[in-house]
Enzyme design. Structure first.
Site, mmCIF file in Angstrom:
data_model
loop_
_atom_site.group_PDB
_atom_site.id
_atom_site.type_symbol
_atom_site.label_atom_id
_atom_site.label_comp_id
_atom_site.label_asym_id
_atom_site.label_seq_id
_atom_site.Cartn_x
_atom_site.Cartn_y
_atom_site.Cartn_z
ATOM 1 N N ARG A 316 47.294 28.754 65.088
ATOM 2 C CA ARG A 316 47.368 30.826 65.106
ATOM 3 C C ARG A 316 48.607 31.238 65.438
ATOM 4 N NH1 ARG A 316 46.430 32.214 69.704
ATOM 5 N NH2 ARG A 316 44.746 34.277 68.901
ATOM 6 N N CYS A 347 54.947 19.752 55.679
ATOM 7 C CA CYS A 347 56.108 20.763 54.520
ATOM 8 C C CYS A 347 56.316 21.712 54.292
ATOM 9 C CB CYS A 347 56.165 19.755 53.275
ATOM 10 S SG CYS A 347 55.883 17.864 53.577
HETATM 11 N N1 LLP Z 1 30.323 36.410 68.198
HETATM 12 C C1 LLP Z 1 30.388 36.049 67.238
HETATM 13 C C2 LLP Z 1 29.639 36.777 66.269
HETATM 14 C C3 LLP Z 1 31.619 35.615 66.563
HETATM 15 O O1 LLP Z 1 32.431 36.202 65.398
HETATM 16 C C4 LLP Z 1 32.991 35.643 67.568
HETATM 17 C C5 LLP Z 1 34.424 35.150 67.096
HETATM 18 C C6 LLP Z 1 33.011 35.201 69.056
HETATM 19 C C7 LLP Z 1 31.158 35.355 69.014
HETATM 20 C C8 LLP Z 1 33.889 34.256 70.224
HETATM 21 O O2 LLP Z 1 34.735 35.875 70.078
HETATM 22 P P1 LLP Z 1 36.035 35.025 71.716
HETATM 23 O O3 LLP Z 1 35.343 35.175 72.673
HETATM 24 O O4 LLP Z 1 36.497 32.990 70.764
HETATM 25 O O5 LLP Z 1 36.783 35.983 71.293
HETATM 26 N N2 LLP Z 1 40.321 32.522 65.117
HETATM 27 C C9 LLP Z 1 40.607 33.441 66.169
HETATM 28 C C10 LLP Z 1 38.962 34.175 66.722
HETATM 29 C C11 LLP Z 1 38.533 34.410 65.375
HETATM 30 C C12 LLP Z 1 37.112 35.014 66.403
HETATM 31 C C13 LLP Z 1 35.592 34.825 65.495
HETATM 32 N N3 LLP Z 1 34.646 35.220 65.833
HETATM 33 C C14 LLP Z 1 42.086 33.087 66.184
HETATM 34 O O6 LLP Z 1 42.467 32.186 66.372
HETATM 35 O O7 LLP Z 1 42.582 33.978 66.651
#
Ligand code: LLP
Length: 419
Positions: A316, A347
């Site tokens: 992240r 690396c």
């Molecule tokens: N619902 C849908 C359709 C989504 O695409 C996502 C997240 C969630 C729910 C859940 O979102 P949350 O409550 O976790 O924010 N890798 C990124 C976050 C990507 C989120 C993708 N979709 C990070 O580390 O910040």
């Protein structure tokens, strides 16, 4: 210069007799000794409490977004607490089903579900498929078996978050755009379909959103769109932000849910309101334990502290420039006066965990060093870059630790290598 703020630690975090961090009644330094590092330590009580909070506000509309952190123990835990599961790929669906989560409790997402994935979902009897495109409607109609669907719309609402995780505005690969009329066309098609049952409308405007009003605004648009369709469910997606560093504060799941309920009432919504929190359930439940190795002091420049993990267990910071705190679990309440940059063992120079970190003055080689709030999108986005083995995961509660994901072995790295 202050100690690590308490609210960044899991709910059951406490200070042990020697000043060390205890979670779930377990000594974190002993966990590091027993299971090795890097290690994800999840507070099971914290996880359950957040699931219960979601169920208290959304009832059976509470859906855990499994992409934030998924293994069979987590899938089971969320489902035991009454949450359904959002799975976004065939792989996530496979893990959830293997965990014993009933297919009817699964909500299948994704902007490019393959025919194979859709067939598997229909065959398994997943509760809801969230259709994202006209191609997907074609694919499902060609499969020809009855399926309950939600349609994902793009409400045209800015989410005030990082560009890579914002999805509610019009310029996005996700969903049917409201402003161009695509959403209306898709709804008409789904209403006419003889195999697909349109159960609801879905939107997800982005992730790590601190303003509950952004979701409330999106909900107003979705409710407006859904009303004439007479659908049974409106899902506002996930995206509630969490505090990662000192000085940040985020709404609780309860506050977020209540603000959404008020927005639903204002919009006269009579469909069931559902939501898909991921990060807010798991992020603050975990810390990562590392071992400090090379400490490189460059006079007048900075001190680099290198650990035994890095961008492969938490990408992240590299991907989004995300900030984290650092602390020493052996002295969790100690003042942090020494400025360091916490880096990994990969690396490349970009392999950074904490750009501007603070630790107690006496940080030394072989110290266990930790980053809190690593429960979401760390393990799940982990990689084997540089053939690093992915860390183990333990759940702790009531003085007991249980290994839920073992550390990879070198042989695991060769499993798919058939050369
Ligand atoms: N619902 C849908 C359709 C989504 O695409 C996502 C997240 C969630 C729910 C859940 O979102 P949350 O409550 O976790 O924010 N890798 C990124 C976050 C990507 C989120 C993708 N979709 C990070 O580390 O910040």
């Amino acid at each position: 210069m202050t100690p690590l703020p308490r609210h960044l630690l899991p709910d059951t975090a406490a200070v042990g007799p020697a000043g060390q961090l205890m979670i779930g009644g377990c000594d974190t330094l002993e966990l590091a000794r027993k299971y090795g590092t890097p290690l994800f330590v999840y507070d099971e009580t914290h996880l359950r409490a957040r699931c219960r909070e979601a169920v208290a506000v959304f009832g059976d509309g509470a859906i855990y977004a499994a992409k934030a952190f998924l293994c069979t123990a987590m899938a089971r835990l969320a489902n035991e607490e009454g949450m359904r599961l959002d799975v976004a790929t065939g792989g996530e669906m496979h893990v959830a089903l293997r965990a014993g989560v009933p297919a009817s409790d699964l909500v299948f997402h994704g902007n490019n579900k393959s025919v194979v994935e859709l067939e598997a979902a229909v065959e398994a009897g997943v509760g809801r498929i969230v259709v994202d495109s006209f191609e997907e409607i074609d694919r499902l109609e060609a499969i020809g078996k009855p399926a309950s669907v939600l349609m994902r719309i793009t409400p045209g609402v800015e989410a005030h978050t990082h560009e890579y995780v914002a999805t509610g505005h019009d310029d996005t690969k996700f969903g049917f755009t409201v402003s161009t009329g695509a959403a209306r066309d898709a709804a008409e098609r789904l209403m006419r379909s003889s195999v697909l049952e349109l159960e609801g409308v879905h939107a997800h405007i982005g992730s790590q959103v601190f303003r509950a009003e952004s979701h409330a605004e999106a909900l107003a648009v979705v409710a407006d769109f859904a009303a004439p369709l007479g659908v049974a469910e409106v899902c506002i997606g996930g995206g509630l932000g969490v505090a990662y560093v000192a000085g940040e504060a985020a709404p609780t799941i309860t506050e977020w849910g209540q603000s959404l309920r008020r927005a639903a009432a204002r919009a006269g919504l009579d469909a069931k309101l559902s939501a898909e929190p991921g990060r807010a359930i798991v992020a603050a439940a975990a810390i990562t334990l590392y071992t400090a190795g090379t400490i490189k002091q460059i006079p007048g420049v900075r001190t680099y502290v290198a650990v035994d993990g890095g961008m492969s267990d938490n990408p992240r910071p590299v991907l989004y420039g995300s900030g984290y705190e650092t602390f020493l679990p052996r002295a969790v309440g100690a003042a942090r006066t020494r400025e360091i940059r916490l880096v990994g063992k990969h690396c490349e120079s970009g392999d950074m965990l904490v750009r501007e970190g603070l630790v107690p003055e006496d940080l030394a080689l072989d110290d266990i060093i930790s980053t809190p709030v690593t429960g979401a999108y760390g393990h799940s986005m982990g990689s084997n870059y540089n053939k690093i083995r992915r860390p183990a995961v333990v759940f702790v509660a009531d003085g007991q630790a249980r290994l839920v994901v073992r550390r990879e072995t070198f042989d695991d790295l060769m499993l798919t290598d058939v050369g």
